[in-house]
Design a protein around this motif. Structure first.
Motif: not given
Length: 338
Positions: A310-323
């Motif tokens: 996912v290339g959307v800014k900020g999405a990586r941190a949100q996905i990481r937190d979720y997983l």
């Protein structure tokens, strides 16, 4: 006669027609606080007087060794330089960059103190600053933020965490892997991934010890082996041969452009993409890449690796937190690519 003392560090600097910048690069090495070094300048068939400039400096500093090779590209020049190196540590240098005076001293001391580390990089400072904006400024920030062993291991498939002219590695470790390879993708990233695959320790000093020149004349700007597509190909290759070697079925988080691109690449590497994961309600229940269903995060299949694209800014941190909150381990059970 006293036996010749081997240098602590061999600096390997290939060059081709670098007359406007090469003196600054060479002088930055000669001014290092670590004096027991050699600079192996590998001339890859220059015809602009670059070699003559280096020869002039070598007349007053015997630490400079000039090697001429028939024009054959950077991989050939790098391996020729390493083959001639007498130091147990190899430091890379490009002919258009500038090293901080303490760079080699700090890197060599770190590797002496950490015998388990086979490769170290440093932070960078891009220049000229007038060219550093937008994506390049973000890239500089990212490089300087990925420092710890955990961060390097975590983000290894996002981007190369080690700019080539910042690295120092153990000569024998590189030789044990066959040195650099010319496979149509970034030769440095390919070597770092093989270091990781072989289990060699890798680290980064947080200090910005290399001024890394930006400009359209850089090889990485002109050669297709450094294109975004080439970077994705080398990542996909090592996902199959190393990181996801035991998996045949994958889930991809992100049903957008990036996720679809990665689905095609990973399918070509023999993976079966079982489903896309997304949070866009417009995509849920549909299919992407023709036949791959798109599901909510709640429908993640436990035990199946997740490739997050996912290339959307900020999405990586949100996905990481979720997983991570859901008990997944990174990068063993999920990892990010770009």
């Amino acid at each position: 006669m006293c036996p010749e003392v081997s240098p602590e560090v061999s600096v390997v600097m290939p060059f081709f027609n670098a007359r406007p910048t090469i003196l600054h690069a060479v002088r930055s090495i000669l001014r290092q606080t670590l004096e027991n070094i050699e600079l192996i300048a590998v001339d890859d068939g220059s015809d602009d007087g670059s070699r003559e400039l280096v020869e002039t400096l070598s007349e007053s500093d015997p630490r400079i060794r000039i090697i001429g090779v028939e024009r054959g590209g950077i991989v050939k020049a790098l391996n020729a330089g390493i083959a001639q190196a007498r130091g147990s540590l190899i430091a890379r240098m490009d002919a258009d960059d500038i090293s901080h005076p303490k760079r080699l001293e700090l890197q060599a001391a770190f590797m002496l103190e950490h015998p388990d580390i086979a490769l170290t990089g440093t932070g960078i400072r891009k220049f000229p600053r007038r060219h550093i904006m937008g994506g390049m400024a973000h890239y500089e920030q990212w490089i300087n933020s990925v420092v710890s062993e955990t961060e390097i291991r975590r983000d290894l498939f996002v981007e190369s965490p080690f700019p080539h002219p910042t690295v120092m590695f153990r000569r024998e470790a590189a030789r044990s892997l066959g040195g650099y390879r010319d496979l149509g993708w970034p030769e440095d990233y390919d070597l770092w991934l093989r270091f990781a695959e072989a289990g060699f320790g890798m680290a980064k000093l947080p200090q910005q010890l290399v001024a890394w020149r930006e400009g359209e004349k850089r090889l990485s700007r002109r050669d297709g082996m450094y294109s975004a597509e080439a970077f994705r190909r080398v990542k996909a290759h090592f996902l199959r041969t190393w990181r996801l070697k035991s998996a045949r079925e994958l889930q991809i988080w992100g049903a957008g452009r990036d996720g679809k691109t990665w689905a095609k690449l990973l399918r070509a590497e023999g993976f079966n993409i079982v489903q896309f994961i997304d949070i866009d309600s417009k995509k849920i229940g549909g299919r992407a890449c023709g036949d791959i269903p798109v599901v909510w995060p709640a429908d993640i299949i436990k035990g199946m690796p997740i490739v997050c694209a996912v290339g959307v800014k900020g999405a990586r941190a949100q996905i990481r937190d979720y997983l991570l909150l859901d008990g997944y381990a990174e990068p063993e059970e999920f990892l990010f690519v770009s």
